[in-house]
Scaffold this motif. Structure first.
Motif, PDB file in Angstrom:
ATOM      1  N   SER A  29       5.343  47.809   7.634  1.00 19.88           N
ATOM      2  CA  SER A  29       5.913  47.755   6.275  1.00 19.88           C
ATOM      3  C   SER A  29       7.226  46.974   6.225  1.00 19.88           C
ATOM      4  N   THR A  30       7.678  46.473   7.372  1.00 18.96           N
ATOM      5  CA  THR A  30       8.952  45.744   7.412  1.00 18.96           C
ATOM      6  C   THR A  30       8.895  44.481   6.555  1.00 18.96           C
ATOM      7  N   PRO A  31       9.815  44.351   5.578  1.00 14.60           N
ATOM      8  CA  PRO A  31       9.869  43.113   4.788  1.00 14.60           C
ATOM      9  C   PRO A  31      10.307  41.945   5.671  1.00 14.60           C
ATOM     10  N   LEU A  32       9.708  40.789   5.442  1.00 12.07           N
ATOM     11  CA  LEU A  32      10.063  39.612   6.238  1.00 12.07           C
ATOM     12  C   LEU A  32      11.013  38.725   5.451  1.00 12.07           C
ATOM     13  N   ARG A  33      11.803  37.961   6.200  1.00 13.62           N
ATOM     14  CA  ARG A  33      12.667  36.954   5.588  1.00 13.62           C
ATOM     15  C   ARG A  33      12.320  35.590   6.182  1.00 13.62           C
ATOM     16  N   ALA A  34      12.683  34.558   5.435  1.00  9.52           N
ATOM     17  CA  ALA A  34      12.371  33.202   5.899  1.00  9.52           C
ATOM     18  C   ALA A  34      12.912  33.000   7.312  1.00  9.52           C
ATOM     19  N   GLY A  35      12.070  32.437   8.178  1.00 15.32           N
ATOM     20  CA  GLY A  35      12.501  32.138   9.539  1.00 15.32           C
ATOM     21  C   GLY A  35      12.352  33.287  10.513  1.00 15.32           C
ATOM     22  N   ASP A  36      11.894  34.452  10.032  1.00 11.64           N
ATOM     23  CA  ASP A  36      11.723  35.583  10.943  1.00 11.64           C
ATOM     24  C   ASP A  36      10.696  35.258  12.030  1.00 11.64           C
ATOM     25  N   GLU A  37      10.897  35.880  13.181  1.00 14.65           N
ATOM     26  CA  GLU A  37       9.956  35.761  14.297  1.00 14.65           C
ATOM     27  C   GLU A  37       9.131  37.055  14.341  1.00 14.65           C
ATOM     28  N   LEU A  38       7.839  36.918  14.059  1.00 22.56           N
ATOM     29  CA  LEU A  38       6.938  38.076  14.044  1.00 22.56           C
ATOM     30  C   LEU A  38       5.991  37.959  15.239  1.00 22.56           C
ATOM     31  N   ALA A  39       6.082  38.923  16.149  1.00 27.60           N
ATOM     32  CA  ALA A  39       5.273  38.868  17.366  1.00 27.60           C
ATOM     33  C   ALA A  39       4.200  39.945  17.346  1.00 27.60           C
ATOM     34  N   PHE A  40       3.003  39.580  17.776  1.00 28.39           N
ATOM     35  CA  PHE A  40       1.870  40.502  17.851  1.00 28.39           C
ATOM     36  C   PHE A  40       1.701  40.945  19.289  1.00 28.39           C
ATOM     37  N   LEU A  41       1.810  42.262  19.504  1.00 29.09           N
ATOM     38  CA  LEU A  41       1.872  42.798  20.853  1.00 29.09           C
ATOM     39  C   LEU A  41       0.661  43.676  21.149  1.00 29.09           C
ATOM     40  N   PRO A  42      -0.234  43.237  22.008  1.00 27.93           N
ATOM     41  CA  PRO A  42      -1.353  44.090  22.436  1.00 27.93           C
ATOM     42  C   PRO A  42      -0.799  45.303  23.181  1.00 27.93           C
ATOM     43  N   PRO A  43      -1.639  46.317  23.402  1.00 24.08           N
ATOM     44  CA  PRO A  43      -1.179  47.462  24.201  1.00 24.08           C
ATOM     45  C   PRO A  43      -0.543  46.959  25.497  1.00 24.08           C
ATOM     46  N   VAL A  44       0.684  47.399  25.763  1.00 25.42           N
ATOM     47  CA  VAL A  44       1.403  46.845  26.914  1.00 25.42           C
ATOM     48  C   VAL A  44       0.785  47.336  28.218  1.00 25.42           C
ATOM     49  N   ALA A  45       0.952  46.549  29.267  1.00 27.79           N
ATOM     50  CA  ALA A  45       0.353  46.881  30.569  1.00 27.79           C
ATOM     51  C   ALA A  45       1.236  46.352  31.687  1.00 27.79           C
ATOM     52  N   GLY A  46       2.519  46.749  31.642  1.00 24.84           N
ATOM     53  CA  GLY A  46       3.434  46.312  32.698  1.00 24.84           C
ATOM     54  C   GLY A  46       3.425  47.282  33.863  1.00 24.84           C
ATOM     55  N   GLY A  47       4.374  47.089  34.762  1.00 26.81           N
ATOM     56  CA  GLY A  47       4.516  47.969  35.917  1.00 26.81           C
ATOM     57  C   GLY A  47       3.739  47.477  37.120  1.00 26.81           C
TER      58      GLY A  47
END
Lengths: 145, 84
Positions: B66-84
């Motif tokens: 629901s976060t409103p975006l502003r011009a120039g925003d960086e929107l990243a799509f993150l799959p379920p993380v799998a670090g470690g």
């Protein structure tokens, strides 16, 4: 405190050297390695991808939170990305504190939070088939609404 | 309605779905992260397989759809993380 993401091979003794103090009676070093199997399949290596611009600051935040909770600021954590062979170190966490309980616990908290929050992904390479990203979009997720 | 341009990033399996690591997208200036998700899924092709409620980050921090975006925003799509 020190936290970073690297493409270089991790030298565990260098990470351990970042912590320690004459007042500390315990040091704990955790290493995560690339395993040669997963889900019953033979794994030949891993490729780690990361949202590096976010993962760097977030790893520092995870370390700072553990320091705050456990009361020791002598914590170092590093996560490697890029292509790794079986047996290589993917993550190293070192903690020292006056007593061992806090060192173990801080180490545990950092690795658990890395697993939960750090924007890092691994692609497994198999001896018996094509590579795949772990945590992939589950089948059927696209069934629409 | 004015439009604005946002910068999209795709990682791991989502990069495979998008066929690219990054993309510029023009959206209405009242767009939220959810608006972008709807636009991408409506494009069809493999992007239609993007989950309806993916984890996203706006300007390098986890954010609600629901976060409103502003011009120039960086929107990243993150799959379920799998670090470690």
């Amino acid at each position: 405190m020190k936290a970073w993401i690297t493409r270089e091979r991790i030298a565990p003794e260098d990470v351990l050297r970042l912590v320690g103090d004459p007042g500390d009676g315990a040091s704990v070093l955790f290493l995560g390695h690339v395993r040669d199997h997963n889900d019953g399949r033979p794994v030949t290596g891993l490729s780690y991808d990361a949202y590096a611009e976010m993962a760097g600051p977030l790893l520092a935040q995870i370390v700072a939170e553990a320091a705050e909770t456990l009361g020791t600021h002598r914590i170092a954590a590093v996560h490697r990305i890029g292509d790794l062979d079986v047996g290589e170190v993917s993550v190293a966490i070192a903690v020292s504190s006056p007593h061992r309980a806090h060192a173990f616990e801080a180490c545990r908290q950092v690795i658990d939070e890395i697993k939960r929050r750090l924007p890092v992904w691994k692609e497994e390479h198999y001896a018996d088939g094509p590579a795949r990203w772990l945590g992939q979009v589950p089948a059927g997720e696209d069934s629409g609404e | 309605m004015q439009s604005m341009r946002v910068h999209l990033l795709f990682f791991a399996s989502y990069r495979d779905l998008a066929g690219t690591a990054e993309m510029e997208l023009d959206v209405p200036d009242d767009a939220t992260a959810a608006t972008v998700v709807e636009r991408l899924r409506a494009r069809g092709g493999t992007l239609a397989r993007l989950p309806a409620s993916p984890v996203v980050a706006v300007n390098r921090e986890y954010a609600a759809l629901s976060t409103p975006l502003r011009a120039g925003d960086e929107l990243a799509f993150l799959p379920p993380v799998a670090g470690g």
